[in-house]
Design a protein around this motif. Structure first.
Motif, PDB file in Angstrom:
ATOM      1  N   HIS A 217      56.726  34.410 -15.200  1.00 25.93           N
ATOM      2  CA  HIS A 217      56.693  33.431 -14.096  1.00 25.93           C
ATOM      3  C   HIS A 217      58.045  32.768 -13.858  1.00 25.93           C
ATOM      4  O   HIS A 217      58.358  32.394 -12.738  1.00 25.93           O
ATOM      5  CB  HIS A 217      55.578  32.396 -14.305  1.00 25.93           C
ATOM      6  CG  HIS A 217      55.803  31.445 -15.434  1.00 25.93           C
ATOM      7  ND1 HIS A 217      55.566  31.778 -16.739  1.00 25.93           N
ATOM      8  CD2 HIS A 217      56.247  30.155 -15.451  1.00 25.93           C
ATOM      9  CE1 HIS A 217      55.821  30.733 -17.515  1.00 25.93           C
ATOM     10  NE2 HIS A 217      56.252  29.746 -16.769  1.00 25.93           N
ATOM     11  N   ASP A 218      58.879  32.650 -14.890  1.00 25.86           N
ATOM     12  CA  ASP A 218      60.199  32.009 -14.704  1.00 25.86           C
ATOM     13  C   ASP A 218      61.344  33.012 -14.627  1.00 25.86           C
ATOM     14  O   ASP A 218      62.502  32.647 -14.809  1.00 25.86           O
ATOM     15  CB  ASP A 218      60.453  31.014 -15.847  1.00 25.86           C
ATOM     16  CG  ASP A 218      59.830  29.655 -15.544  1.00 25.86           C
ATOM     17  OD1 ASP A 218      59.576  29.363 -14.353  1.00 25.86           O
ATOM     18  OD2 ASP A 218      59.590  28.893 -16.494  1.00 25.86           O
ATOM     19  N   LYS A 221      64.670  32.407 -12.856  1.00 24.84           N
ATOM     20  CA  LYS A 221      65.724  31.534 -13.405  1.00 24.84           C
ATOM     21  C   LYS A 221      66.983  32.316 -13.749  1.00 24.84           C
ATOM     22  O   LYS A 221      68.023  31.738 -14.043  1.00 24.84           O
ATOM     23  CB  LYS A 221      65.202  30.803 -14.648  1.00 24.84           C
ATOM     24  CG  LYS A 221      64.246  29.681 -14.298  1.00 24.84           C
ATOM     25  CD  LYS A 221      63.869  28.896 -15.528  1.00 24.84           C
ATOM     26  CE  LYS A 221      62.962  27.731 -15.145  1.00 24.84           C
ATOM     27  NZ  LYS A 221      62.467  27.030 -16.341  1.00 24.84           N
ATOM     28  N   HIS A 246      63.902  29.312  -8.035  1.00 30.45           N
ATOM     29  CA  HIS A 246      63.539  30.410  -8.942  1.00 30.45           C
ATOM     30  C   HIS A 246      62.199  31.106  -8.637  1.00 30.45           C
ATOM     31  O   HIS A 246      62.076  32.307  -8.884  1.00 30.45           O
ATOM     32  CB  HIS A 246      63.633  29.977 -10.425  1.00 30.45           C
ATOM     33  CG  HIS A 246      62.482  29.151 -10.914  1.00 30.45           C
ATOM     34  ND1 HIS A 246      62.433  27.783 -10.785  1.00 30.45           N
ATOM     35  CD2 HIS A 246      61.334  29.511 -11.565  1.00 30.45           C
ATOM     36  CE1 HIS A 246      61.305  27.334 -11.324  1.00 30.45           C
ATOM     37  NE2 HIS A 246      60.627  28.361 -11.811  1.00 30.45           N
ATOM     38  N   HIS A 270      53.922  29.838  -8.457  1.00 33.66           N
ATOM     39  CA  HIS A 270      53.575  29.141  -9.699  1.00 33.66           C
ATOM     40  C   HIS A 270      53.971  27.667  -9.750  1.00 33.66           C
ATOM     41  O   HIS A 270      53.536  26.944 -10.649  1.00 33.66           O
ATOM     42  CB  HIS A 270      54.097  29.902 -10.939  1.00 33.66           C
ATOM     43  CG  HIS A 270      55.532  29.678 -11.281  1.00 33.66           C
ATOM     44  ND1 HIS A 270      56.554  30.401 -10.705  1.00 33.66           N
ATOM     45  CD2 HIS A 270      56.131  28.831 -12.148  1.00 33.66           C
ATOM     46  CE1 HIS A 270      57.703  30.021 -11.213  1.00 33.66           C
ATOM     47  NE2 HIS A 270      57.479  29.057 -12.092  1.00 33.66           N
ATOM     48  N   HIS A 271      54.763  27.189  -8.782  1.00 31.61           N
ATOM     49  CA  HIS A 271      55.043  25.736  -8.722  1.00 31.61           C
ATOM     50  C   HIS A 271      54.328  25.069  -7.561  1.00 31.61           C
ATOM     51  O   HIS A 271      54.583  23.904  -7.272  1.00 31.61           O
ATOM     52  CB  HIS A 271      56.560  25.481  -8.646  1.00 31.61           C
ATOM     53  CG  HIS A 271      57.205  25.561 -10.003  1.00 31.61           C
ATOM     54  ND1 HIS A 271      57.057  24.585 -10.966  1.00 31.61           N
ATOM     55  CD2 HIS A 271      57.969  26.533 -10.558  1.00 31.61           C
ATOM     56  CE1 HIS A 271      57.716  24.948 -12.069  1.00 31.61           C
ATOM     57  NE2 HIS A 271      58.281  26.136 -11.847  1.00 31.61           N
ATOM     58  N   PRO A 364      61.884  22.653 -14.441  1.00 30.43           N
ATOM     59  CA  PRO A 364      60.748  22.808 -13.528  1.00 30.43           C
ATOM     60  C   PRO A 364      59.999  24.085 -13.813  1.00 30.43           C
ATOM     61  O   PRO A 364      60.614  25.068 -14.167  1.00 30.43           O
ATOM     62  CB  PRO A 364      61.395  22.868 -12.149  1.00 30.43           C
ATOM     63  CG  PRO A 364      62.752  22.302 -12.301  1.00 30.43           C
ATOM     64  CD  PRO A 364      63.161  22.526 -13.721  1.00 30.43           C
TER      65      PRO A 364
HETATM   66 FE   LIG Z   1      58.965  27.790 -13.251  1.00 28.44          FE
END
Ligand SMILES: [Fe+2]
Length: 364
Positions: A217-218, A221, A246, A270-271, A364
């Protein structure tokens, strides 16, 4: 038995209790080029059949000590490709039909006025038996081929799955090198999300999607400068804006990878938050995928229970209470219900406490 011999000199087993009939029909068959074996009862006939395996059987219907139907039935079981022709002078039409239903190839009425009728019946029956054998061979070959292709496809599928798994792992390693905090975090978020998926009785393929999406999910980044990712303390508003890109970067990286589920979309969302306060698109309620809403609960629980340089991780019960309060606000109520159910089993705190990275700044 030699196949060529089978074609040129077929063997006929002739079963008839009347010697004269065997003599007449036997001589005719020998004159027609067949090898002939003779039996005077069905039991003797079956014994000879077992030993000699003739190509075709001609049998009388009514004989002392067992009738021709026994021969038909037995051969249907042990040698279904061997034709059996009934020759009878006493059977009714109904009996004749019955023997054909039982599996006899043909029925000839005695006395046989036209002997060639026998020869034609033999030729037709053997032709049919030959076609049956050919059909069975083709069917077997096709089944073997299908089985082999199925095996090959399974093999290929397993290799593709492994390749995909390796890609996921490689992507995870790249982002973990850039942002060490994400390594343990991603793994725990994935496992918590899977636990929630199990609590919701989701099918295995959707739980697998949660695992992959949780781990990736990240991934976006990767595009955020390392000095921002590794900056201790709070980010400036400008830095925060860079980090907020991201999810979209993650979507761009993953959108063409053939995952079995909507991994790229989950990463993009996802955010997002249930009440529409998230980013990048401010989606509300069920506008996001269920998997996204599950992942949000898992992400927040993992983040709040983790230690940070400027604060200790919050106690498990306090975080659970916070998540329950957020049901219907930032978090999907259905997913919070699943979270509460999973929490009762103790699995969540066990996952959250496993292999904490612990020394990296919150992001985040
Ligand atoms: Fe994230």
């Amino acid at each position: 038995m030699d196949t060529s011999n089978q074609i040129t000199t077929p063997t006929v087993l002739l079963i008839d209790d009347e010697r004269m009939n065997r003599l007449i029909v036997g001589d005719y068959l020998r004159d027609s080029g067949y090898a002939v074996l003779e039996a005077e009862s069905s039991s003797e006939g079956l014994r000879i059949f077992d030993n000699a395996r003739p190509d075709i059987v001609i049998t009388d219907l009514r004989m002392p000590g067992g009738d021709g139907n026994q021969v038909v039935t037995r051969l249907q079981n042990v040698a279904p490709d061997t034709p059996v022709i009934i020759i009878s002078g006493t059977a009714s039409l109904e009996e004749a039909l019955c023997t054909l239903r039982e599996g006899a190839s043909d029925f000839i009425t005695k006395p046989v006025r036209e002997m060639d009728r026998i020869k034609h019946a033999i030729e037709a029956a053997m032709k049919k038996a030959h076609l049956n054998r050919e059909n069975r061979l083709v069917k077997t070959a096709l089944e073997d081929a299908i089985q082999q292709h199925t095996h090959d496809l399974r093999d290929l599928n397993a290799k593709l799955k492994n390749a995909l798994e390796s890609t996921v792992n490689a992507l995870g390693v790249i982002v973990a090198q850039k942002d060490p905090y994400t390594a343990g975090h991603n793994d725990r978020v994935a496992r918590i999300a899977m636990a929630l998926g199990h609590a919701m009785a989701l099918p295995q393929n959707r739980i697998e999607t949660l695992r992959v999406a949780g781990n990736l999910h990240d991934i976006g980044k990767i595009s955020v400068p390392e000095e921002i990712l590794n900056k201790p303390g709070r980010l400036t508003p400008e830095e925060y804006e860079q980090v907020k890109i991201h999810p979209e970067t993650g979507f761009d990286i993953l959108k063409d990878i053939p995952f079995h589920g909507p991994v790229a979309e989950i990463v993009l969302q996802h955010h997002e938050r249930y009440d529409g306060t998230g980013y990048p698109r401010g989606l509300k309620g069920n506008e996001t995928l269920l998997e996204t809403r599950i992942l949000s609960v898992a992400d927040i629980y993992e983040a709040l229970t983790s230690d940070r340089p400027y604060r200790r991780g919050l106690p498990h019960e306090q975080v659970v209470a916070h998540i329950v309060r957020e049901a219907g606000k930032q978090l999907c109520p259905l997913c919070v219900c699943a979270f509460v159910a999973a929490n009762k089993s103790g699995v969540l705190s066990a996952i959250a406490n496993s292999e904490r990275a612990g020394q990296f700044p919150e992001r985040p």
